[in-house]
Design a protein around this motif. Structure first.
Motif, PDB file in Angstrom:
ATOM      1  N   GLY A  44      33.935  11.531  29.186  1.00  0.00           N
ATOM      2  CA  GLY A  44      35.217  10.961  28.822  1.00  0.00           C
ATOM      3  C   GLY A  44      35.295   9.543  29.343  1.00  0.00           C
ATOM      4  N   LYS A  45      36.525   9.053  29.538  1.00  0.00           N
ATOM      5  CA  LYS A  45      36.678   7.677  30.005  1.00  0.00           C
ATOM      6  C   LYS A  45      37.996   7.525  30.758  1.00  0.00           C
ATOM      7  CE  LYS A  45      38.637   6.121  25.643  1.00  0.00           C
ATOM      8  NZ  LYS A  45      38.515   5.208  24.514  1.00  0.00           N
ATOM      9  N   PRO A  46      38.101   6.464  31.539  1.00  0.00           N
ATOM     10  CA  PRO A  46      39.346   6.228  32.266  1.00  0.00           C
ATOM     11  C   PRO A  46      40.521   6.126  31.298  1.00  0.00           C
ATOM     12  CG  PRO A  46      37.626   4.735  33.020  1.00  0.00           C
ATOM     13  CD  PRO A  46      37.098   5.433  31.809  1.00  0.00           C
ATOM     14  N   GLY A  47      41.636   6.676  31.688  1.00  0.00           N
ATOM     15  CA  GLY A  47      42.833   6.642  30.858  1.00  0.00           C
ATOM     16  C   GLY A  47      43.855   5.645  31.360  1.00  0.00           C
ATOM     17  N   VAL A  48      43.431   4.734  32.215  1.00  0.00           N
ATOM     18  CA  VAL A  48      44.340   3.745  32.774  1.00  0.00           C
ATOM     19  C   VAL A  48      44.946   2.926  31.644  1.00  0.00           C
ATOM     20  CG1 VAL A  48      44.531   1.761  34.318  1.00  0.00           C
ATOM     21  CG2 VAL A  48      43.048   3.673  34.922  1.00  0.00           C
ATOM     22  N   GLY A  49      46.246   2.723  31.700  1.00  0.00           N
ATOM     23  CA  GLY A  49      46.940   1.980  30.664  1.00  0.00           C
ATOM     24  C   GLY A  49      47.350   2.849  29.490  1.00  0.00           C
ATOM     25  N   SER A  50      46.889   4.076  29.453  1.00  0.00           N
ATOM     26  CA  SER A  50      47.249   5.002  28.381  1.00  0.00           C
ATOM     27  C   SER A  50      48.446   5.831  28.806  1.00  0.00           C
ATOM     28  CB  SER A  50      46.095   5.971  28.096  1.00  0.00           C
ATOM     29  OG  SER A  50      44.930   5.297  27.765  1.00  0.00           O
ATOM     30  N   SER A  51      49.187   6.283  27.823  1.00  0.00           N
ATOM     31  CA  SER A  51      50.193   7.283  28.157  1.00  0.00           C
ATOM     32  C   SER A  51      49.427   8.594  28.340  1.00  0.00           C
ATOM     33  CB  SER A  51      51.241   7.399  27.060  1.00  0.00           C
ATOM     34  OG  SER A  51      50.630   7.767  25.845  1.00  0.00           O
ATOM     35  N   ASP A  53      49.132  12.883  28.452  1.00  0.00           N
ATOM     36  CA  ASP A  53      49.664  14.071  27.802  1.00  0.00           C
ATOM     37  C   ASP A  53      50.078  15.146  28.799  1.00  0.00           C
ATOM     38  OD1 ASP A  53      48.911  13.115  25.117  1.00  0.00           O
ATOM     39  OD2 ASP A  53      46.851  13.460  25.802  1.00  0.00           O
ATOM     40  N   ARG A  54      49.516  15.064  29.981  1.00  0.00           N
ATOM     41  CA  ARG A  54      49.700  16.158  30.947  1.00  0.00           C
ATOM     42  C   ARG A  54      49.487  15.631  32.352  1.00  0.00           C
ATOM     43  NH1 ARG A  54      45.620  21.345  30.998  1.00  0.00           N
ATOM     44  NH2 ARG A  54      46.539  22.414  32.771  1.00  0.00           N
ATOM     45  N   THR A  55      50.248  16.176  33.293  1.00  0.00           N
ATOM     46  CA  THR A  55      50.043  15.886  34.710  1.00  0.00           C
ATOM     47  C   THR A  55      49.583  17.161  35.387  1.00  0.00           C
ATOM     48  OG1 THR A  55      51.713  14.147  34.750  1.00  0.00           O
ATOM     49  CG2 THR A  55      51.169  15.164  36.857  1.00  0.00           C
ATOM     50  N   GLY A  80      40.594  15.695  23.895  1.00  0.00           N
ATOM     51  CA  GLY A  80      41.403  14.586  23.415  1.00  0.00           C
ATOM     52  C   GLY A  80      42.594  14.269  24.308  1.00  0.00           C
ATOM     53  N   SER A  81      42.838  15.084  25.312  1.00  0.00           N
ATOM     54  CA  SER A  81      43.978  14.869  26.203  1.00  0.00           C
ATOM     55  C   SER A  81      43.702  13.762  27.207  1.00  0.00           C
ATOM     56  CB  SER A  81      44.290  16.148  26.999  1.00  0.00           C
ATOM     57  OG  SER A  81      44.694  17.180  26.146  1.00  0.00           O
ATOM     58  N   VAL A  82      44.774  13.053  27.554  1.00  0.00           N
ATOM     59  CA  VAL A  82      44.748  12.121  28.666  1.00  0.00           C
ATOM     60  C   VAL A  82      45.539  12.797  29.777  1.00  0.00           C
ATOM     61  CG1 VAL A  82      45.406   9.842  29.523  1.00  0.00           C
ATOM     62  CG2 VAL A  82      44.605  10.107  27.157  1.00  0.00           C
ATOM     63  N   VAL A  83      44.862  12.997  30.914  1.00  0.00           N
ATOM     64  CA  VAL A  83      45.447  13.757  32.019  1.00  0.00           C
ATOM     65  C   VAL A  83      45.630  12.857  33.229  1.00  0.00           C
ATOM     66  CG1 VAL A  83      45.092  15.698  33.603  1.00  0.00           C
ATOM     67  CG2 VAL A  83      44.434  15.908  31.195  1.00  0.00           C
ATOM     68  N   ARG A  84      46.786  12.977  33.838  1.00  0.00           N
ATOM     69  CA  ARG A  84      47.055  12.290  35.111  1.00  0.00           C
ATOM     70  C   ARG A  84      46.930  13.340  36.218  1.00  0.00           C
ATOM     71  NH1 ARG A  84      52.790   9.973  37.210  1.00  0.00           N
ATOM     72  NH2 ARG A  84      53.256  12.174  36.981  1.00  0.00           N
ATOM     73  N   TRP A 138      42.523  10.258  33.361  1.00  0.00           N
ATOM     74  CA  TRP A 138      41.256  10.415  32.648  1.00  0.00           C
ATOM     75  C   TRP A 138      41.496  10.943  31.244  1.00  0.00           C
ATOM     76  CZ3 TRP A 138      37.052   8.291  34.433  1.00  0.00           C
ATOM     77  CH2 TRP A 138      35.854   8.542  33.769  1.00  0.00           C
ATOM     78  N   GLU A 139      40.724  10.410  30.286  1.00  0.00           N
ATOM     79  CA  GLU A 139      40.764  10.889  28.910  1.00  0.00           C
ATOM     80  C   GLU A 139      39.558  11.786  28.666  1.00  0.00           C
ATOM     81  OE1 GLU A 139      40.464   9.278  24.325  1.00  0.00           O
ATOM     82  OE2 GLU A 139      41.145   7.881  25.887  1.00  0.00           O
TER      83      GLU A 139
END
Length: 176
Positions: A44-51, A53-55, A80-84, A138-139
């Motif tokens: 995957g890849k860093p999701g920094v700057g992305s909204s 989908d889940r914490t 496909g989720s971006v997770v914090r 992370w995405e």
């Protein structure tokens, strides 16, 4: 002196993403940015700057008997989720949260044994001093199984590891 130069050159060939600041011993680590290197497992890849989908909140602690734990230690995430990740260290020791493929983590764990003072400062890892919190976004773009660990020497062996299963979205079964 020549032996040191030869060893350093050999390390640079084996670990091209590694550079050392000779005064502090800190720098880029092999495998810490493996998600960016050709030929390494895509995680995957860093999701920094992305909204996101889940914490997912993760707690770090040590037990009286010496175990070191992530809670939860098994997580399912939809492809496909971006997770914090919100990681809280309630333990008495400093820890880290390092995300990677099983193969990359095994290689990096060996590297950490040989370089125990190395600090991670990469998109797929965060250091969490005792009593503090950290965030990693992370995405997860592909279906895969990943591992998250604390690679401070001895911590993974004491139980500080978990698994992330990235799966395809499954439509609910229709009644019929």
């Amino acid at each position: 002196m020549n032996f040191l130069i030869i060893c350093t050159a050999a390390l640079m060939l084996v670990f091209p993403a590694f550079s050392v600041n000779a005064s502090s011993g800190k720098g880029q680590q092999p495998h810490a940015r493996a998600f960016e290197l050709p030929g390494h497992d895509a995680i995957g890849k860093p999701g920094v700057g992305s909204s996101f989908d889940r914490t997912i909140e993760i707690s770090i602690r040590e037990t009286e008997s010496g175990y070191m734990l992530f809670e939860p230690d098994a997580i399912q995430i939809e492809k496909g989720s971006v997770v914090r990740f919100l990681i809280g260290n309630t333990g008495a020791l400093d820890h880290e949260f390092f995300l990677g493929s099983f193969d990359e983590i095994a290689k990096h764990q060996q590297w950490m044994r040989e370089h125990p003072d190395m600090q991670h400062d990469r998109a797929n890892s965060v250091s969490i001093p005792r009593g503090q919190n950290a965030e990693l976004i992370w995405e997860f773009s592909d279906m895969m199984n990943l591992e998250f660990v604390c690679l401070i020497p001895g911590h993974r062996e004491a139980g500080m590891w978990g698994v992330i299963i990235v799966h395809d979205h499954l439509a609910p079964k229709s009644k019929g």
